[in-house]
Design a protein around this motif. Structure first.
Motif, PDB file in Angstrom:
ATOM      1  N   SER A 155     -58.397 -18.325  41.144  1.00 33.90           N
ATOM      2  CA  SER A 155     -57.017 -18.458  41.633  1.00 33.90           C
ATOM      3  C   SER A 155     -56.354 -19.695  41.033  1.00 33.90           C
ATOM      4  O   SER A 155     -55.208 -19.639  40.577  1.00 33.90           O
ATOM      5  CB  SER A 155     -56.991 -18.565  43.159  1.00 33.90           C
ATOM      6  OG  SER A 155     -57.502 -17.417  43.762  1.00 33.90           O
ATOM      7  N   GLN A 156     -57.087 -20.794  41.052  1.00 37.99           N
ATOM      8  CA  GLN A 156     -56.559 -22.052  40.502  1.00 37.99           C
ATOM      9  C   GLN A 156     -56.267 -21.929  39.003  1.00 37.99           C
ATOM     10  O   GLN A 156     -55.246 -22.419  38.514  1.00 37.99           O
ATOM     11  CB  GLN A 156     -57.557 -23.194  40.747  1.00 37.99           C
ATOM     12  CG  GLN A 156     -57.829 -23.499  42.196  1.00 37.99           C
ATOM     13  CD  GLN A 156     -56.755 -24.306  42.869  1.00 37.99           C
ATOM     14  OE1 GLN A 156     -55.948 -24.960  42.214  1.00 37.99           O
ATOM     15  NE2 GLN A 156     -56.731 -24.268  44.185  1.00 37.99           N
ATOM     16  N   GLN A 157     -57.164 -21.266  38.293  1.00 35.78           N
ATOM     17  CA  GLN A 157     -57.016 -21.124  36.843  1.00 35.78           C
ATOM     18  C   GLN A 157     -55.865 -20.190  36.465  1.00 35.78           C
ATOM     19  O   GLN A 157     -55.289 -20.328  35.386  1.00 35.78           O
ATOM     20  CB  GLN A 157     -58.312 -20.626  36.224  1.00 35.78           C
ATOM     21  CG  GLN A 157     -59.425 -21.646  36.281  1.00 35.78           C
ATOM     22  CD  GLN A 157     -60.746 -21.083  35.796  1.00 35.78           C
ATOM     23  OE1 GLN A 157     -60.826 -19.979  35.285  1.00 35.78           O
ATOM     24  NE2 GLN A 157     -61.804 -21.863  35.968  1.00 35.78           N
ATOM     25  N   LEU A 158     -55.544 -19.248  37.337  1.00 36.21           N
ATOM     26  CA  LEU A 158     -54.494 -18.279  37.043  1.00 36.21           C
ATOM     27  C   LEU A 158     -53.086 -18.818  37.266  1.00 36.21           C
ATOM     28  O   LEU A 158     -52.110 -18.191  36.859  1.00 36.21           O
ATOM     29  CB  LEU A 158     -54.695 -17.008  37.872  1.00 36.21           C
ATOM     30  CG  LEU A 158     -55.839 -16.107  37.438  1.00 36.21           C
ATOM     31  CD1 LEU A 158     -56.082 -15.014  38.473  1.00 36.21           C
ATOM     32  CD2 LEU A 158     -55.554 -15.501  36.070  1.00 36.21           C
ATOM     33  N   VAL A 159     -52.960 -19.979  37.871  1.00 39.42           N
ATOM     34  CA  VAL A 159     -51.633 -20.538  38.169  1.00 39.42           C
ATOM     35  C   VAL A 159     -50.799 -20.676  36.899  1.00 39.42           C
ATOM     36  O   VAL A 159     -49.677 -20.184  36.826  1.00 39.42           O
ATOM     37  CB  VAL A 159     -51.748 -21.883  38.920  1.00 39.42           C
ATOM     38  CG1 VAL A 159     -50.408 -22.611  38.959  1.00 39.42           C
ATOM     39  CG2 VAL A 159     -52.267 -21.663  40.332  1.00 39.42           C
ATOM     40  N   ALA A 160     -51.324 -21.340  35.901  1.00 41.54           N
ATOM     41  CA  ALA A 160     -50.563 -21.576  34.667  1.00 41.54           C
ATOM     42  C   ALA A 160     -50.223 -20.264  33.964  1.00 41.54           C
ATOM     43  O   ALA A 160     -49.096 -20.096  33.469  1.00 41.54           O
ATOM     44  CB  ALA A 160     -51.342 -22.498  33.730  1.00 41.54           C
ATOM     45  N   GLN A 161     -51.160 -19.336  33.943  1.00 44.20           N
ATOM     46  CA  GLN A 161     -50.904 -18.049  33.287  1.00 44.20           C
ATOM     47  C   GLN A 161     -49.805 -17.287  34.019  1.00 44.20           C
ATOM     48  O   GLN A 161     -48.904 -16.714  33.392  1.00 44.20           O
ATOM     49  CB  GLN A 161     -52.182 -17.214  33.226  1.00 44.20           C
ATOM     50  CG  GLN A 161     -51.994 -15.895  32.519  1.00 44.20           C
ATOM     51  CD  GLN A 161     -53.283 -15.103  32.433  1.00 44.20           C
ATOM     52  OE1 GLN A 161     -54.337 -15.544  32.828  1.00 44.20           O
ATOM     53  NE2 GLN A 161     -53.174 -13.896  31.904  1.00 44.20           N
ATOM     54  N   ALA A 162     -49.861 -17.268  35.338  1.00 45.10           N
ATOM     55  CA  ALA A 162     -48.850 -16.568  36.122  1.00 45.10           C
ATOM     56  C   ALA A 162     -47.473 -17.202  35.926  1.00 45.10           C
ATOM     57  O   ALA A 162     -46.463 -16.490  35.791  1.00 45.10           O
ATOM     58  CB  ALA A 162     -49.235 -16.564  37.595  1.00 45.10           C
ATOM     59  N   GLN A 163     -47.424 -18.527  35.907  1.00 38.15           N
ATOM     60  CA  GLN A 163     -46.147 -19.213  35.678  1.00 38.15           C
ATOM     61  C   GLN A 163     -45.587 -18.878  34.296  1.00 38.15           C
ATOM     62  O   GLN A 163     -44.392 -18.631  34.144  1.00 38.15           O
ATOM     63  CB  GLN A 163     -46.323 -20.724  35.812  1.00 38.15           C
ATOM     64  CG  GLN A 163     -46.538 -21.167  37.227  1.00 38.15           C
ATOM     65  CD  GLN A 163     -46.876 -22.640  37.338  1.00 38.15           C
ATOM     66  OE1 GLN A 163     -47.534 -23.205  36.462  1.00 38.15           O
ATOM     67  NE2 GLN A 163     -46.441 -23.262  38.432  1.00 38.15           N
ATOM     68  N   HIS A 164     -46.455 -18.850  33.302  1.00 37.65           N
ATOM     69  CA  HIS A 164     -46.026 -18.501  31.941  1.00 37.65           C
ATOM     70  C   HIS A 164     -45.445 -17.090  31.905  1.00 37.65           C
ATOM     71  O   HIS A 164     -44.360 -16.875  31.345  1.00 37.65           O
ATOM     72  CB  HIS A 164     -47.202 -18.610  30.967  1.00 37.65           C
ATOM     73  CG  HIS A 164     -46.953 -17.941  29.652  1.00 37.65           C
ATOM     74  ND1 HIS A 164     -46.069 -18.440  28.719  1.00 37.65           N
ATOM     75  CD2 HIS A 164     -47.441 -16.791  29.127  1.00 37.65           C
ATOM     76  CE1 HIS A 164     -46.046 -17.629  27.670  1.00 37.65           C
ATOM     77  NE2 HIS A 164     -46.873 -16.626  27.894  1.00 37.65           N
ATOM     78  N   ILE A 165     -46.144 -16.151  32.489  1.00 36.74           N
ATOM     79  CA  ILE A 165     -45.672 -14.758  32.478  1.00 36.74           C
ATOM     80  C   ILE A 165     -44.330 -14.651  33.205  1.00 36.74           C
ATOM     81  O   ILE A 165     -43.415 -13.968  32.745  1.00 36.74           O
ATOM     82  CB  ILE A 165     -46.730 -13.824  33.111  1.00 36.74           C
ATOM     83  CG1 ILE A 165     -47.979 -13.775  32.223  1.00 36.74           C
ATOM     84  CG2 ILE A 165     -46.162 -12.420  33.320  1.00 36.74           C
ATOM     85  CD1 ILE A 165     -49.173 -13.121  32.885  1.00 36.74           C
ATOM     86  N   HIS A 166     -44.214 -15.344  34.312  1.00 34.45           N
ATOM     87  CA  HIS A 166     -42.980 -15.267  35.097  1.00 34.45           C
ATOM     88  C   HIS A 166     -41.811 -15.975  34.410  1.00 34.45           C
ATOM     89  O   HIS A 166     -40.754 -15.375  34.209  1.00 34.45           O
ATOM     90  CB  HIS A 166     -43.216 -15.860  36.490  1.00 34.45           C
ATOM     91  CG  HIS A 166     -41.985 -15.949  37.326  1.00 34.45           C
ATOM     92  ND1 HIS A 166     -41.241 -14.850  37.688  1.00 34.45           N
ATOM     93  CD2 HIS A 166     -41.349 -17.031  37.865  1.00 34.45           C
ATOM     94  CE1 HIS A 166     -40.203 -15.235  38.428  1.00 34.45           C
ATOM     95  NE2 HIS A 166     -40.258 -16.550  38.538  1.00 34.45           N
ATOM     96  N   PHE A 167     -41.997 -17.227  34.056  1.00 32.67           N
ATOM     97  CA  PHE A 167     -40.877 -18.016  33.539  1.00 32.67           C
ATOM     98  C   PHE A 167     -40.585 -17.751  32.063  1.00 32.67           C
ATOM     99  O   PHE A 167     -39.426 -17.590  31.681  1.00 32.67           O
ATOM    100  CB  PHE A 167     -41.131 -19.510  33.755  1.00 32.67           C
ATOM    101  CG  PHE A 167     -41.139 -19.892  35.207  1.00 32.67           C
ATOM    102  CD1 PHE A 167     -39.985 -19.805  35.974  1.00 32.67           C
ATOM    103  CD2 PHE A 167     -42.301 -20.334  35.812  1.00 32.67           C
ATOM    104  CE1 PHE A 167     -39.985 -20.140  37.320  1.00 32.67           C
ATOM    105  CE2 PHE A 167     -42.317 -20.684  37.157  1.00 32.67           C
ATOM    106  CZ  PHE A 167     -41.160 -20.593  37.918  1.00 32.67           C
TER     107      PHE A 167
END
Length: 98
Positions: free
Chosen positions: A43-55
């Motif tokens: 979950s912690q590691q996916l934060v940056a990836q999720a933000q990248h995909i979203h923003f």
């Protein structure tokens, strides 16, 4: 090896491994702890990836989370469907997304 550990496993994760009456674990506590640590780390590691995909790519928050959960729910991911759902909810919590 002692089961004493300072990591507190949240009830939401323990519920994934409890019997129907929600009183006893179906899985040994050491294995639950190991799975929890894996899911929390992911979950912690996916934060940056999720933000990248979203923003950066303009994908909605709901769609980002749905895609991640769908990927984690695949048998080859090594996560159960319940764990995939938990990781996704934890990720949403970390991102402060609904």
């Amino acid at each position: 090896m002692s089961d004493e550990n300072q990591i507190l496993i949240p009830e939401s994760f323990l519920d994934l491994h409890r019997d129907r009456s929600r009183t006893r674990l179906r899985t040994p506590v050491a294995q639950v702890r190991e799975r929890y640590e894996l899911c929390e780390d992911l979950s912690q590691q996916l934060v940056a990836q999720a933000q990248h995909i979203h923003f950066d790519l303009g994908v909605s928050e709901d769609e980002v989370l749905a895609r991640i959960e769908q990927g984690l729910a695949q048998p080859e991911s090594g996560f159960s469907a319940d764990e995939a759902r938990w990781v996704t909810r934890r990720l949403a919590e970390l991102l402060m997304w609904d």
